[in-house]
Design a protein around this motif. Sequence first.
Motif, mmCIF file in Angstrom:
data_model
loop_
_atom_site.group_PDB
_atom_site.id
_atom_site.type_symbol
_atom_site.label_atom_id
_atom_site.label_comp_id
_atom_site.label_asym_id
_atom_site.label_seq_id
_atom_site.Cartn_x
_atom_site.Cartn_y
_atom_site.Cartn_z
ATOM 1 N N ALA A 233 6.514 -1.151 -6.205
ATOM 2 C CA ALA A 233 6.563 -0.560 -7.544
ATOM 3 C C ALA A 233 7.292 -1.460 -8.534
ATOM 4 O O ALA A 233 7.135 -1.315 -9.750
ATOM 5 N N ALA A 234 8.071 -2.398 -8.022
ATOM 6 C CA ALA A 234 8.877 -3.269 -8.885
ATOM 7 C C ALA A 234 8.141 -4.534 -9.307
ATOM 8 O O ALA A 234 8.705 -5.357 -10.035
ATOM 9 N N VAL A 235 6.884 -4.740 -8.856
ATOM 10 C CA VAL A 235 6.152 -5.961 -9.186
ATOM 11 C C VAL A 235 4.788 -5.600 -9.761
ATOM 12 O O VAL A 235 4.309 -4.470 -9.661
ATOM 13 N N ASP A 236 4.148 -6.586 -10.381
ATOM 14 C CA ASP A 236 2.821 -6.408 -10.984
ATOM 15 C C ASP A 236 1.762 -6.534 -9.895
ATOM 16 O O ASP A 236 1.573 -7.593 -9.301
ATOM 17 N N LEU A 237 1.056 -5.460 -9.635
ATOM 18 C CA LEU A 237 0.020 -5.448 -8.590
ATOM 19 C C LEU A 237 -1.380 -5.537 -9.190
ATOM 20 O O LEU A 237 -2.367 -5.233 -8.510
ATOM 21 N N ALA A 238 -1.482 -5.963 -10.424
ATOM 22 C CA ALA A 238 -2.782 -6.144 -11.091
ATOM 23 C C ALA A 238 -3.619 -4.877 -11.040
ATOM 24 O O ALA A 238 -4.835 -4.918 -10.854
ATOM 25 N N GLY A 239 -2.961 -3.756 -11.216
ATOM 26 C CA GLY A 239 -3.674 -2.482 -11.280
ATOM 27 C C GLY A 239 -3.951 -1.839 -9.944
ATOM 28 O O GLY A 239 -4.506 -0.729 -9.898
ATOM 29 N N ALA A 240 -3.610 -2.483 -8.861
ATOM 30 C CA ALA A 240 -3.857 -1.892 -7.545
ATOM 31 C C ALA A 240 -2.959 -0.674 -7.341
ATOM 32 O O ALA A 240 -1.803 -0.660 -7.750
ATOM 33 N N GLN A 241 -3.502 0.348 -6.689
ATOM 34 C CA GLN A 241 -2.770 1.590 -6.464
ATOM 35 C C GLN A 241 -2.193 1.599 -5.046
ATOM 36 O O GLN A 241 -2.874 1.273 -4.084
ATOM 37 N N VAL A 242 -0.919 1.971 -4.933
ATOM 38 C CA VAL A 242 -0.250 2.056 -3.629
ATOM 39 C C VAL A 242 -0.327 3.497 -3.131
ATOM 40 O O VAL A 242 0.056 4.435 -3.847
ATOM 41 N N VAL A 243 -0.836 3.690 -1.912
ATOM 42 C CA VAL A 243 -1.048 5.029 -1.349
ATOM 43 C C VAL A 243 -0.443 5.087 0.050
ATOM 44 O O VAL A 243 -0.761 4.246 0.895
ATOM 45 N N PRO A 244 0.418 6.072 0.350
ATOM 46 C CA PRO A 244 0.935 6.223 1.719
ATOM 47 C C PRO A 244 -0.053 6.987 2.595
ATOM 48 O O PRO A 244 -0.890 7.758 2.092
ATOM 49 N N LEU A 245 0.062 6.809 3.908
ATOM 50 C CA LEU A 245 -0.779 7.536 4.864
ATOM 51 C C LEU A 245 0.019 7.735 6.151
ATOM 52 O O LEU A 245 0.304 6.778 6.864
ATOM 53 N N TYR A 246 0.365 9.010 6.409
ATOM 54 C CA TYR A 246 1.096 9.315 7.648
ATOM 55 C C TYR A 246 0.793 10.750 8.048
ATOM 56 O O TYR A 246 0.199 11.533 7.293
ATOM 57 N N GLY A 247 1.217 11.128 9.255
ATOM 58 C CA GLY A 247 0.789 12.388 9.842
ATOM 59 C C GLY A 247 1.271 13.631 9.144
ATOM 60 O O GLY A 247 0.620 14.668 9.213
ATOM 61 N N ALA A 248 2.423 13.581 8.465
ATOM 62 C CA ALA A 248 2.988 14.784 7.854
ATOM 63 C C ALA A 248 2.320 15.155 6.535
ATOM 64 O O ALA A 248 2.602 16.213 5.988
ATOM 65 N N MET A 249 1.453 14.303 6.028
ATOM 66 C CA MET A 249 0.777 14.608 4.767
ATOM 67 C C MET A 249 -0.256 15.710 4.964
ATOM 68 O O MET A 249 -0.746 15.940 6.071
ATOM 69 N N THR A 250 -0.592 16.412 3.881
ATOM 70 C CA THR A 250 -1.617 17.445 3.970
ATOM 71 C C THR A 250 -2.981 16.801 4.202
ATOM 72 O O THR A 250 -3.176 15.597 3.990
ATOM 73 N N GLN A 251 -3.932 17.617 4.637
ATOM 74 C CA GLN A 251 -5.275 17.108 4.882
ATOM 75 C C GLN A 251 -5.861 16.491 3.609
ATOM 76 O O GLN A 251 -6.490 15.427 3.643
ATOM 77 N N GLN A 253 -4.252 15.134 1.080
ATOM 78 C CA GLN A 253 -3.600 13.857 0.792
ATOM 79 C C GLN A 253 -4.106 12.747 1.727
ATOM 80 O O GLN A 253 -4.318 11.617 1.299
ATOM 81 N N GLN A 254 -4.317 13.087 2.967
ATOM 82 C CA GLN A 254 -4.819 12.089 3.920
ATOM 83 C C GLN A 254 -6.240 11.660 3.553
ATOM 84 O O GLN A 254 -6.577 10.471 3.584
ATOM 85 N N GLN A 255 -7.074 12.625 3.200
ATOM 86 C CA GLN A 255 -8.447 12.285 2.819
ATOM 87 C C GLN A 255 -8.468 11.431 1.556
ATOM 88 O O GLN A 255 -9.276 10.506 1.421
ATOM 89 N N GLU A 256 -7.555 11.725 0.665
ATOM 90 C CA GLU A 256 -7.474 10.941 -0.567
ATOM 91 C C GLU A 256 -7.066 9.499 -0.257
ATOM 92 O O GLU A 256 -7.532 8.548 -0.892
ATOM 93 N N ALA A 257 -6.213 9.348 0.746
ATOM 94 C CA ALA A 257 -5.727 8.004 1.084
ATOM 95 C C ALA A 257 -6.815 7.134 1.698
ATOM 96 O O ALA A 257 -6.815 5.913 1.511
ATOM 97 N N ILE A 258 -7.753 7.722 2.444
ATOM 98 C CA ILE A 258 -8.723 6.895 3.155
ATOM 99 C C ILE A 258 -10.007 6.637 2.363
ATOM 100 O O ILE A 258 -10.797 5.774 2.731
ATOM 101 N N LYS A 259 -10.221 7.366 1.264
ATOM 102 C CA LYS A 259 -11.459 7.144 0.530
ATOM 103 C C LYS A 259 -11.284 6.059 -0.542
ATOM 104 O O LYS A 259 -10.156 5.759 -0.969
#
Length: 841
Positions: A233-251, A253-259
């Motif tokens: 979050a502290a650097v310029d990623l040229a518009g790329a979005q950072v998304v977490p993916l782990y088991g405790a997330m809701t279904q 949120q997980q589906q959103e992360a993989i698409k």
Amino acid sequence: MRLPVDECLPELALVLEKGENAVLIAEPGAGKTTRTPLALLKEAWLDGQGILMLEPRRLAARSAAAYMARELGEQVGETVGYRIRMESRTGPQTRITVVTEGILTLMLHNDPALIGTGLIIFDEFHERNLHSDLGLALTRQSQQLLREDLRILVMSATLKEGPVSALLGGAPVIRSQGRIYPVETRYLTERNETPLEVLVQRTVLGALQEHAGNMLVFLPGIREIRRAEQKLAAVDLAGAQVVPLYGAMTQEQQQEAIKALPDRQRKIVLATSIAESSLTVEGITVVIDSGLRRTELFSPRTGMGRLTTVRAARDSADQRRGRAGRTAPGVCYRLWTEEDHRQLKEETPPEMLEADLAPLALALAVWGSPPSELDWLTPPPAGGYAGAVQLLQALGALDEDGRLTGAGREMAGLGLHPRLGRMLLEARRLGHGRLACLLAALLEDSRQLRLGGNDADVRRALAALLAAERGAEGPGAGLTAPGGPAAAAELQPLLRQSRRWAKQLGAGPEPLPQVPEAEAVCGLLLSFAFPDRIGQLRPGGRYLLSGGRGAALPAASPLAGSPYLVAAEVDDEGTEGRIVWAAPLEADHMETYWRPQMKESKRVVWDEATESVRAWRTVMLGAVVYQETPDPKPSREDVLQALLGTIAGGGIGLLPWNAKSRQLQARIQFLARYAPSGDWPDVSDESLQRQAAEWIGPYAAGFRRKADLQKLNLVQMLESLLTWEQKRQLDQEAPALIQVPSGSRIAVVYEGPQAPYISVKLQEMFGQLDTPRLAFGRVPLTLHLLSPAARPVQVTSDLRSFWEHTYFEVKKDLKGRYPKHYWPDDPFAAEATRRVRPGGK
């Protein structure tokens, strides 16, 4: 689009038509998970029966079912459905059911023959989790005993096929060659100590400039994901979005992360090993692998687990690398050197060797077969399995003979860990079944769902979940999941699961208690699940758990100072466990519900302060001393045993040793070394301690204090250990006193480097030609010759040589200092004297 696995599916179908079992080895990206079940669905040998496919993770199960349903142009729950913990989407027309392995175990318990199922597929079997190994062992026995027509297919990308093929009766192995797209592998050029999140940031920035497509970053856990998020979050990623993916997330949120994101927007997915296999994160062309995995190592000795971060094995690294070649040519950045890679373990250890085996032991008890009657790739370790059986007996799931109880069968049917199952059954009996179901749902996700800071108090989380169930606001806002406040949607799976359990228990109609009442019974409910983790406060603020382990709360915990608590989760690292989650146990609950389980014993011990034996009546719950009162009338035998035990444990100094008894002890030890017979007693301090009962016991009846021990006659007691002949030899060959020419009887010292020796005035030895010899003539007596003032003059074990060579020099010196004394010219012929001169002159 053709996938590599398509080429071998006809061969696989033929093998399963002719035989029972098969092994399919297909590299990541080959399409085995989604193509294989659909391809086999219409085979004649299935005869309309269904297919069960086991996936190691919930997200993978959902994703696989959704993908196959789309391929058929249907919704999930029609031809293809899934069943996972807390969720099920199947229907009357469902023929392919994707399940997680624990579901298969429950299905086998309910129907060992699995009527209506023609094929069971174990996907991603290389992960070797506990339920997959158990599921394969149970399914294989069902096939051998009940269902010869049942087919078993094991699929993997990195599994060594030989052992599993042999387990399945020499099942044919089919291989799907090659990935769809090539993947370049890059290593670090040298080792460095850069923090992981900084290394990830640096690698992501470089990969963004050099490669197109989305990125998948493998990190060991949620904590590392959060740190990497902050760095990115502290650097310029040229518009790329950072998304977490782990088991405790809701279904969702997980589906959103993989698409994939719209408009070719790039995505950087920070994932745990949940993304390692069985699902496709769309558009991934770059994998950045930390090379780490988080695992819980269970200790059978302590009955606790320790969450730790370890190096991933090569098979896991290959799986992760394969994620980059699913949809296009890719690249894998490995954050370690090639030299480090060569030193990695070849395979990830089976969970069977690291996990808590209590669920497996309960499953086998329900199945009715001990481990020895099943075929295993990795048999359950004997020590871990024995500890699991002991826990199940403590929980009431097994009787003393290891047989399943009615409560144990009901626990198994709930599909929870046996600890939580026991809690639900006891809570139902007390009218708190519905509340306990909420607590169980909370504990099942305890590693992911946690209150912030150092607050280890389960009651706050339970109150929040209770408020969410009531649909209230307020306390629920305090519950946080990793990354911030938990939305109501995140709690819904827990609430739904708690309702299912409540329905199974028959506790659904129970009214929910108010928060104060819920908090008051929280510790009691936990104690039913964790009877070995009931903790008692010790000096210094730490706790002793009933299982015998020490544990400490986090600094400044609100639970600090609770006389009793129950530790629902303990990180068993180091010499003392760290309590992660706990609740206080009320004193009246301890007395009412656990007093009948306590064991009363008499404790008779030596008290250093009073130098006497003290007796106590002790009431204990495991290692916890609940109550201790003085026992005024202990038995004489118990007192004697405590006294003798103290001496045996190193208290030989309590005995009334004096110069005479110590000399006798030394004489016996001395002569035992030289006596022709080897049956002399060992009277060293160490041996006398070990044999305290034999040589002290007959003399110490009724003794209780050190003062009593002072009445013992050690000389008499030591002599009683000798035979008559040994006493005679001792007096002759290792005498206590030696008579010298002057007539004096001098005590012999048998201890020290020059032993045996005597200290005697030189004048008393005149006329003695040779040195006296002891121990059957084998040992010369060392003579410490003294001046008239009893000061050392000479030490010798060769008296004749002294008279002949040294005496005249000594005489000159002594005659000058003691002129009145007798200094003859011929010591051989001179008369020995105890006085200044012979005859008393």
